[in-house]
Design a protein around this motif. Sequence first.
Motif, short mmCIF file in Angstrom:
data_model
loop_
_atom_site.label_atom_id
_atom_site.label_comp_id
_atom_site.label_asym_id
_atom_site.label_seq_id
_atom_site.Cartn_x
_atom_site.Cartn_y
_atom_site.Cartn_z
N TYR A 12 1.03 -0.97 -0.05
CA TYR A 12 0.16 -0.36 -0.15
C TYR A 12 0.74 1.88 0.43
N TYR A 14 4.31 1.86 -2.02
CA TYR A 14 4.69 1.42 -2.25
C TYR A 14 3.79 2.10 -3.39
N THR A 15 2.80 1.65 -3.62
CA THR A 15 1.34 2.87 -4.64
C THR A 15 1.60 3.62 -4.03
N GLU A 16 1.03 4.35 -3.25
CA GLU A 16 0.96 5.51 -2.24
C GLU A 16 2.06 6.49 -3.18
N SER A 19 1.18 6.27 -6.69
CA SER A 19 0.58 7.07 -7.36
C SER A 19 0.75 9.00 -7.37
N LEU A 149 -2.98 5.49 2.03
CA LEU A 149 -3.09 5.12 -0.21
C LEU A 149 -4.21 5.84 0.16
N THR A 153 -4.76 9.64 -2.45
CA THR A 153 -5.73 9.45 -3.82
C THR A 153 -6.22 10.33 -3.77
#
Length: 228
Positions: A12, A14-16, A19, A149, A153
Amino acid sequence: MSKLQIGRGAVYLYTENISSMILGYAFWLILSRMISPETVGISSSYISFAMIFISVAAIGVPLGAQRFLGKMFAEKRFEDAMVFVKSSFFIVSLGLSASTFIILISGYIFFDYFRFILIVASMVLIVISTVSILLRSIIIASLNTKKVLLASTISSAIKLFVAYILVSFGTGEVGVLISFAVAPLITSIILALDMTVLLNQTRKKTLLRFSDSLRFLLKASVASWIPL
């Protein structure tokens, strides 16, 4: 605490980060087609100025607090975590007060070179961003990184929308700085609600003294803050 939970938390985060970088690139790409290069340059200069003072004002507390809060959340010692959270905000508030004083004095000395309204906008950005970073570190320590996250976003998307609206009305650098402050503001609101729910799990009185938590936290924080 399972390895699966830790792994999910890392994914999560890493994705945050990915993004945030993509949306940040989109933010400047869109603005560069709406405003002049001079406005982009001035805005980015003030934002960079704010980023420097965010590091100063935080006094390393977001990193220092995680070292203690992670273990406390894992052991479900929410009453002790509450004390460390209060200590964290207390230290950061002192750092923000000192930074604000320095900026105001500097702005007065160099008034001919800096527009006062941009200095004020920068200070607002510094305060909101510093609080947001601290709240983010608290939620990360709980491994509930899915909320980080989600908050990142939503806030990035709103920042882009606000920037488009403000710049369309010709607000220039002030509009860019205000829109840039919107993201940490939204993030702070979302994460503050999550933190409140998390710490409300306290069921007993803590034996940890506030003064002790301040001492422990300062030692852990300053070690990473000085080289930064």
